[in-house]
Structures are given as structure tokens and as C-alpha cells.
Design a protein around this motif. Structure first.
Motif, PDB file in Angstrom:
ATOM      1  N   ASN A 100       2.308   0.672   3.637  1.00 45.80           N
ATOM      2  CA  ASN A 100       2.763  -0.494   4.381  1.00 45.80           C
ATOM      3  C   ASN A 100       2.742  -1.719   3.493  1.00 45.80           C
ATOM      4  O   ASN A 100       2.197  -1.697   2.376  1.00 45.80           O
ATOM      5  CB  ASN A 100       1.904  -0.745   5.615  1.00 45.80           C
ATOM      6  N   ARG A 110       5.111   2.398   8.828  1.00 44.24           N
ATOM      7  CA  ARG A 110       4.049   2.945   7.987  1.00 44.24           C
ATOM      8  C   ARG A 110       4.331   4.364   7.502  1.00 44.24           C
ATOM      9  O   ARG A 110       3.664   4.842   6.593  1.00 44.24           O
ATOM     10  CB  ARG A 110       2.710   2.921   8.715  1.00 44.24           C
ATOM     11  N   ASP A 139      -8.108   0.488  -1.157  1.00 41.82           N
ATOM     12  CA  ASP A 139      -7.905   1.319   0.023  1.00 41.82           C
ATOM     13  C   ASP A 139      -8.510   2.698  -0.231  1.00 41.82           C
ATOM     14  O   ASP A 139      -8.481   3.214  -1.352  1.00 41.82           O
ATOM     15  CB  ASP A 139      -6.411   1.462   0.323  1.00 41.82           C
ATOM     16  N   PRO A 173       3.572  -2.194  11.086  1.00 42.51           N
ATOM     17  CA  PRO A 173       3.008  -0.872  11.412  1.00 42.51           C
ATOM     18  C   PRO A 173       4.061   0.139  11.831  1.00 42.51           C
ATOM     19  O   PRO A 173       3.855   1.345  11.662  1.00 42.51           O
ATOM     20  CB  PRO A 173       2.026  -1.178  12.548  1.00 42.51           C
ATOM     21  N   ARG A 202      -4.404  -6.565   7.341  1.00 40.87           N
ATOM     22  CA  ARG A 202      -3.453  -6.404   8.443  1.00 40.87           C
ATOM     23  C   ARG A 202      -2.176  -5.756   7.924  1.00 40.87           C
ATOM     24  O   ARG A 202      -1.609  -6.204   6.925  1.00 40.87           O
ATOM     25  CB  ARG A 202      -3.124  -7.773   9.051  1.00 40.87           C
ATOM     26  N   GLU A 203      -1.755  -4.688   8.571  1.00 41.63           N
ATOM     27  CA  GLU A 203      -0.453  -4.103   8.269  1.00 41.63           C
ATOM     28  C   GLU A 203       0.619  -4.965   8.922  1.00 41.63           C
ATOM     29  O   GLU A 203       0.636  -5.134  10.145  1.00 41.63           O
ATOM     30  CB  GLU A 203      -0.371  -2.668   8.785  1.00 41.63           C
ATOM     31  N   CYS A 225       1.058  -5.226   3.436  1.00 40.66           N
ATOM     32  CA  CYS A 225      -0.204  -5.646   4.050  1.00 40.66           C
ATOM     33  C   CYS A 225      -0.567  -7.071   3.656  1.00 40.66           C
ATOM     34  O   CYS A 225      -0.064  -7.622   2.668  1.00 40.66           O
ATOM     35  CB  CYS A 225      -1.338  -4.709   3.637  1.00 40.66           C
ATOM     36  N   CYS A 280      -3.009   0.355  -4.069  1.00 41.28           N
ATOM     37  CA  CYS A 280      -2.572  -0.979  -3.658  1.00 41.28           C
ATOM     38  C   CYS A 280      -1.888  -1.642  -4.849  1.00 41.28           C
ATOM     39  O   CYS A 280      -2.444  -1.672  -5.954  1.00 41.28           O
ATOM     40  CB  CYS A 280      -3.759  -1.824  -3.207  1.00 41.28           C
ATOM     41  N   LYS A 299       0.854  -1.179   0.000  1.00 38.30           N
ATOM     42  CA  LYS A 299       0.000   0.000   0.000  1.00 38.30           C
ATOM     43  C   LYS A 299       0.897   1.239   0.000  1.00 38.30           C
ATOM     44  O   LYS A 299       1.730   1.416   0.891  1.00 38.30           O
ATOM     45  CB  LYS A 299      -0.910  -0.019   1.238  1.00 38.30           C
TER      46      LYS A 299
END
Length: 806
Positions: free
Chosen positions: A428, A447, A751, A444, A440-441, A430, A756, A405
Motif C-alpha cells: 500500500n 492493498r 514492516d 486500503p 495508516r494505509e 502509507c 518499505c 509498502k
């Protein structure tokens, strides 16, 4: 004498004083004065509940407006345009203009203050600035009316316009065309033609129209007493009625949208042509009803403005679109059934049969009822497509998808994404669960930086990725567990990094620290690829070579490899130009993009090559003699098919996005024969050229659909990143899609803020050792003469009827 001429020619005494004010400055708009922007819909656009009702009402209003304007023009005489002379702009104060009551008046030294122009209305003309900040052109003309009339006019030009009629301002507003990057240039979108359409209330007698045009590089001006603004009309139609939900806008021939097109057509030829084509694309029962209705309208010599013509085309387009959707999905369902016997193809086929029955029984009476039925059928097919091809597809059902992402790069070329394309930090790595749709990242804590390409280890436990922190510096290779644990950095700047930046950076070090988006000609390590021998391949600019164009010092990326823990990074290629996106082939070799620039053009050829993991046995794979598309990149071998490769076909400019190609290496690799376009309505031409086929006509267009990052699930199903409708470099336009060889395309995830990219299944994959290289014979004895003709290869045909082989 001058005063007497003023009284006889100009009944509105303050007109020239207003023109002087326009020359001097741009006064603030008073409350209540009109200032409709160029983006406002045309006056004749009549929004209704459905596309059919909207087009019918708008066409009627357009016809009335054109008739009224034609009658008004017969009452008018238009004098030539005059432009204020630049040399006398400083003297165009109120006193001078008031004395020069006629456009033919001269300055005290005898030179004319105004020059007549040979401009013809209805065409773009270039105007000259007469000074001031910002630069300004001042124009005026006389319009004589036999009686009071209202005239609709179209104007445009420059970056800001102000119009005064007989001393009163009638419009003021911005007219700057939006510009954005298109490769190495800036593209101005839209046109000044009928940019603003507004009414002029002209009293009987002579009227003075004064125009002030602020200009920069855009010094165009446009005026028409016969505005059409049909391009803006259709733009508004598409904004209110998406073509995806209103098939007429996608199926109609391009001539519908030309000028005068459907709105100004004198007969029903456009409707007849479209209807005759569409009846060949629908079920026999529907085709029979449509043919009878078409014959009845033609035999009855029904007027072209009769709404029954449009209603026929709307029904035919809805039916053709639904019929093709049913067929495409049916072929995909049967293909999955052949590959996976337990796949519930029977249930899906029964639902498709019911959809086909609904199509055959579609109502043909009230427009709103027809629209509701078509919308309901379209929604059902959308749900069915997602259930059959994503949730129940054995290739995807219950699986997890990794993806990156980030904001879309804004690059000048496909090869400078990493140093010229970063416009904003954030994103991130993902993981998407197809079971419940959760995301889910994985990391994180990272980021705030930018994630580039990544690769998944063979046991699916670790992921290596390119990452750039939100500070001045290059991309580096990192590795972490798919669960987010064990983050470690694998590559680091070389010892002479600071010296290199100080020597080659085009920005002071202090500027780089203040603005991390500036490029400092540091080294970058990217595009990791796990190797079957335990190492990791990647590309890096630490080879210290430069692209042969100017302004690209030390930006070439060559193939490198390192040990699994990052030790011993060293080059395995000595290419003079960039190499990108290495991936593993089934025989253990590295498949990658290589830019050729030896006895070849600048924009092509950038083909696919392969080499062993140690850098030996380099071999051309495909594209070394193919000019369009100029770039083959992001290539992956189709699992279970050593002869099939899926890749992105893009251009040298502007960005690594374009069309998705399936290459069959059973064909001759130095021809176009191996190429099958999986996205046949998108292509790339020339050095910089994104092209779309819209309504049957190819045109250069920077709006989607555009694709990238193909990931093969099988020879017929692929994950891709897709921007369906927005500008190619829109920061958040790309989402994750399933694409198949039958023409289906299903959105999987999007997103809300950023794009993405690079979808990949999170699962184990086989580790293959590299086969030993073929040994060349020691002697150069020529092979024996061929005694029999070369065996003819069997050419496999794609099962998707709408795909195209180049």
C-alpha cells in the motif's frame, strides 16, 4: 581366488553389498541413523554467554580437536579414491559387486568396473555420473588403521550425499547449495568445502568408505581428513552474536576470519595488530590503559592462546566503537544547532558527555561485567541517537512520512523492476506519524496490488502513484488525496493494447490470465512527477521501443507528460533507451535517469539528465563519462542548494539498490570529483557487482547494507530505504532510515512482512516556474581567446570524516 582376496582384504563382508545398494537407489534413512545437516554448527563450537567467552571456549575445543585428529591421521593410510565407471552402472548389482571384491576387479568382458582417481584430499574435484535418476556418482576408498581411532572428516558435494563405513550408513542428507537470482544469473551461496563435518570410528585393519553423490549441474565432491570449517564457525558466531552489538566482529581485520585465521594462529600477531590500531581510535585515558596492558602481555611473552589477548581486543573494540558513535552524534547535534538555534543541543551534549565519562571509566575485570557495561552504554547511545536525530530533529519532529509498502522486486536489471521484478502482490501507499509511530494505509481498497513510485503534489494534498492490480496487465498512473479520498485513474491502456499483447507476448493469453506474474509485453505507465505548470510527467513503455539486448521486446520507457486530469498523454523524449525516476529541480526542470547506449558499453553509462517540462533544452547533468557506478538514478536536488544532488548509485544488474551519493555540481561533471559516498562501505562495480567493505577488505557480497530512494531533508540529513544485513532481494528486508553526513544511521520504521520504500515528507513544497532557456547566438563565431587563466573553483569538503570522495 577372488573369494580368497575378499577374505584377506575386507574383514567386513557386507560392505560391497551396501555399496551396491547405494548405486542402485537412495534407501530411506532408518530410525536412529545420523543425518546432521550441513548447517549444523561445527563440533568445536562452544556457545557461551558472551562473545569473548564463546570464542575462547571454541578456540580451545578447536585446538583439542585438531590435535586429536592429527594423532588419528598418523595411525591411518589412505588408498586412492575409486569411481564406478559410467558404462557399467546398469550391471552394478549385488552379485557383480560381491564378486568384484577388490577395486581392481574387472567385468566379464575385461573392462574395469572401478577406476582409480588422482584426486587429492582437501580440494574440490569433479565426479562423473554413472546413471540413474537422479544422476549419481559412486565412490569408494580403503582406509587402513593401525589401531582403532576416531577421525573427524569433512565432506561435501552434489545435491545429496550418503556415506557408508564398513557396511553401516554413517550420514545421509541434502548438500545442495542454496541458489538465488543475482541479476541475469543464479548465484550458488556457500561452498562444499567441509560442508559436513562428522566423525568416523575406524577399527583396526582395512575399512571401506563408500560414498553416493547425487548430482545435477553441481558435480563437485570434497573430502578432507583435516577439516577446519572455519567459515561455518564464524557464520555461527555472527548468528549468535550480532556484529552491531559485538564490535570486535566489525573492527577485527579480515585476516582474523581467513584460514587458519584467529582460530589457528600460532602467535598473537593478529591481536597485537588490532590493538595497536584501536588504541588510536579511543580517548587518551583509555588508550593509555590499553597500551600498558598490551606492553605487559608482549613483555611477558604470554602464550597466544591466553584469553587475556582476546579480552584486550574486545575492550578496545568496544571503546573504539563507542568513542566513534559519540563523536558522530556530537557532530550531528552541533550541525542541527547551527541550523536551528532553538534545537536543544545543550541537553543532548550533556548526555553525550556523560556517555564519554562512562566510556573512560569502563570496568576492565570480569568478562561478563565488561560486556554488561558495554551493552548498557551501546543501548544508551542508541536511544540518544534516535531522540536527538529523529524525535527532536526540527527537520522531522512531529512530521508525517509517506512511503510505499511492497515486496522487494526480484529484478534481473535496474531497468526491468516493473516487468521482471514483481514476485508477489500486496502492499500500500502509507503514512507514518513520527509523533506516535502509527501507520495508516492511505488506500486500503488497493492493498492487493503493487504500488510503484509516487509523487506528492506541491500543496501536499494529493498523491500520484504507479499501481498494478493483482491481475494480468500493466502499471497505470492513479491519483488520490493524501486522506485517501477522491481516487481516480489518470492513464489507461492505448487502443491497440490487446493487439500488442497478442503480437509480442511470450506467453499465451490463457497463461497470462492464470498467472498474473507473467509479463505480457503490455504498456506500463509509472514514476509520476508533478510539474510546476500543472501537468504531470511520467515514464511509459507505450513508446514501443526495445532494449537492444535480446528478450526485452517493447520494454523501453521514455518520458511523457499529461494534463493534471490525465488528458493528452504525449512523449517529451525520443530516447532510444530507458528513462526513469523524473523529479523536479529548483529551476522547474525535470531531473531524470537516461540510459546511454551510443558508443558506450552495455552496462554504462546511465547518467543524469535534465530537460524543460515541454521536452526542450535537454542537458547532461552528471555521469556521462563515469563507468562506476554505472547507473545514477532516483536523483533529487537538495533543498536550498542548486549545486547538490543526492542519488542512488547502482549497477546495470541486478536491482536498483546500491550506495547513496551526494553530487556537488560545482566540480567538473565529467569526472568522479563531484561524487561523495554517503555510504562509503557499500559500492557497485562492473556490470553486475554489489560490493561491501567488511573488516577493511572489499569483496563482492549480496548481503546488506544496501540502500535506495534517498530523499534530502537538508545538505546533511537524508531519508533512505535500507536493508542493513539481509540478501539484496529479500522480500521484506528494506526499512525506512535517517542517514546523515556524519555517519549516523537510525531506523525509523520497519514492516514485519514486506519492505518499505521511497520515504518522503508529507508537507508543502514550493512551486517553481521553469526559467526561460538560454538563447544560443545566431552566428557560430568562436569566442574570443582567453586572456586570463580559468578561475579556480572552491572545493567544499564534506564535514563527515568517514565519507569518501570518489
Amino acid at each position: 581366488m577372488a573369494e580368497r582376496r575378499a577374505c584377506s582384504l575386507w574383514p567386513v563382508a557386507g560392505s560391497w553389498l551396501v555399496l551396491a545398494a547405494l548405486v542402485a537407489a537412495a534407501p530411506a534413512r532408518a530410525a536412529g541413523e545420523p543425518a546432521a545437516g550441513p548447517s549444523a554448527p561445527p563440533a568445536w563450537y562452544q556457545r557461551r554467554g558472551t562473545l569473548e567467552e564463546t570464542l575462547t571456549a571454541s578456540r580451545q575445543a578447536y585446538a583439542r580437536q585438531q590435535a586429536d585428529n592429527s594423532a588419528a591421521r598418523r595411525q591411518l593410510t589412505f588408498a586412492a579414491w575409486h569411481q564406478a565407471m559410467p558404462a557399467y552402472a546398469p550391471r552394478l548389482g549385488g552379485a557383480v559387486v560381491a564378486a568384484a571384491a577388490a577395486l581392481g576387479e574387472k567385468a566379464p568382458a575385461g573392462q574395469p568396473l572401478w577406476a582409480a582417481q588422482p584426486w587429492k584430499d582437501g580440494g574440490l574435484v569433479r565426479v562423473e555420473a554413472c546413471g540413474g535418476q537422479p544422476a549419481t556418482a559412486c565412490l569408494a576408498r580403503v582406509i587402513t588403521a593401525q589401531s582403532p581411532v576416531r577421525l573427524l572428516v569433512g565432506v561435501g558435494g552434489g545435491i545429496h550425499l550418503e556415506l557408508c563405513l564398513n557396511g553401516k550408513r554413517v550420514w545421509a542428507g541434502e548438500t545442495r547449495l542454496p541458489t538465488d537470482r543475482y541479476g541475469t544469473g543464479q548465484l550458488a551461496e556457500g561452498s562444499h568445502v567441509d560442508q559436513v563435518v562428522l566423525p568416523l570410528d575406524l577399527p583396526a585393519g582395512q575399512n571401506l568408505l563408500a560414498v553416493r553423490v547425487q548430482i545435477d549441474r553441481d558435480n563437485q565432491f570434497y573430502f578432507s581428513a583435516s577439516p577446519a570449517r572455519l567459515e561455518q564457525t564464524w557464520k555461527q558466531v555472527r548468528a549468535d552474536f550480532a556484529p552491531a552489538d559485538n564490535p570486535l566482529l566489525a573492527w577485527a581485520d579480515a585476516e582474523w576470519f581467513d584460514h587458519p585465521g584467529w582460530f589457528g594462529a600460532a602467535d598473537a600477531a593478529l591481536e597485537v595488530k588490532l590493538a595497536e590500531r584501536l588504541v588510536e581510535q579511543v580517548p587518551p585515558e583509555v588508550a593509555e590503559r590499553l597500551r600498558k596492558e598490551l606492553a605487559a602481555l608482549s613483555a611477558g611473552k604470554v602464550a597466544p592462546t591466553d584469553p587475556r589477548w582476546l579480552a584486550l581486543c574486545v575492550r578496545a573494540a568496544d571503546a573504539a566503537d563507542a568513542h566513534q558513535a559519540i563523536g558522530r552524534l556530537g557532530r550531528a547535534v552541533q550541525a542541527l544547532k547551527r541550523q536551528f538555534p532553538s534545537y536543544p543541543a545543550g541537553d543532548f551534549q550533556q548526555r553525550l558527555d556523560r556517555c564519554a565519562e562512562r566510556l573512560r571509566a569502563a570496568p576492565a575485570d570480569q568478562a561478563a561485567r565488561r560486556c554488561a557495561a558495554a551493552t548498557a552504554l551501546r543501548d544508551e547511545l542508541h536511544r540518544l541517537r534516535r531522540q536527538a536525530l529523529v524525535h527532536a530533529n526540527p527537520l522531522l519532529a512531529g512530521r508525517r512520512i509517506l512511503f510505499v509498502k511492497r515486496y522487494t522486486y526480484n529484478s534481473q536489471h535496474y531497468y526491468d523492476d516493473y516487468y521482471h521484478g514483481v514476485r508477489k502482490f500486496g502492499g500500500n501507499l502509507c503514512e507514518l506519524s513520527l509523533e506516535d509511530g502509527s501507520v495508516r494505509e492511505i488506500l486500503p481498497e488497493l492493498r492487493d496490488g503493487v504500488f510503484d513510485r509516487y509523487d506528492l503534489s506541491f500543496d501536499a494534498r494529493r498523491v500520484a502513484f504507479g499501481y498494478r492490480p493483482p491481475r494480468s496487465g500493466g502499471f497505470r498512473i492513479y491519483e488520490a488525496g493524501v486522506d485517501g479520498r477522491g481516487l481516480r485513474q489518470l492513464t489507461f491502456p492505448p487502443p491497440d493494447e490487446e493487439e500488442r499483447i497478442a503480437r509480442y507476448s511470450m506467453h499465451p493469453l490463457s497463461a497470462l490470465d492464470r498467472d498474473p506474474l507473467l509479463y505480457g509485453h503490455w504498456t506500463d505507465d509509472m514514476h509520476p512527477c508533478y510539474l510546476s505548470d500543472g501537468g504531470i510527467a511520467f515514464v511509459s513503455s507505450r513508446c514501443e521501443r526495445s532494449v537492444l539486448c535480446g528478450g526485452h521486446s517493447l520494454t523501453t520507457t521514455c518520458l511523457y507528460r499529461m494534463e493534471a486530469d490525465g488528458r493528452n498523454p504525449h512523449p517529451i523524449s525520443t530516447s532510444t533507451l530507458s528513462e526513469f525516476t523524473p523529479t523536479m529541480m529548483s529551476d522547474g526542470r525535470i531531473l531524470y535517469n537516461r540510459w546511454e547506449y551510443v558508443y558506450k558499453g552495455i552496462a554504462a553509462v546511465q547518467p543524469l539528465w535534465a530537460m524543460r517540462p515541454d521536452g526542450s533544452s535537454s542537458e547532461e547533468v552528471y555521469g556521462d563519462n563515469v563507468a562506476e557506478p554505472g547507473v545514477f538514478v532516483q536523483a533529487r536536488q537538495v533543498p536550498g542548494h542548486d549545486n547538490l544532488i543526492v542519488c542512488l548509485g547502482c549497477g546495470h544488474e541486478p536491482l536498483a539498490v546500491g550506495t547513496i551519493l551526494l553530487l556537488d555540481l560545482d566540480y567538473e561533471k565529467r569526472t568522479r570529483e563531484p561524487m561523495t559516498f554517503l555510504t562509503p562501505d557499500t559500492t557497485v562495480r562492473n556490470l553486475r557487482g554489489l560490493f561491501q567493505r567488511r573488516n577493511g577488505r572489499w569483496r563482492e557480497d549480496v548481503y546488506g547494507p544496501f540502500y535506495c530512494d534517498p530523499y534530502p531533508l537538508s545538505e546533511a540529513f537524508f531519508l533512505v530505504s535500507c536493508n542493513p544485513t539481509r540478501r539484496y532481494n529479500d522480500p521484506g528486508a528494506y526499512g525506512l532510515y535517517l542517514l546523515d553526513a556524519f555517519g549516523n544511521q537510525v531506523e525509523i520504521h520497519r514492516d514485519a512482512e514486506m519492505s518499505c520504500f521511497q520515504p518522503m515528507l508529507a508537507g508543502e513544497r514550493p512551486r517553481r516556474s521553469c526559467r526561460p532557456p538560454t538563447r544560443r547566438p545566431a552566428s557560430r563565431t568562436p569566442p574570443p581567446p582567453r586572456t586570463s587563466p580559468r578561475p579556480k573553483r572552491t572545493r567544499r569538503r564534506c564535514c563527515w570524516p568517514t565519507c569518501t570522495r570518489a
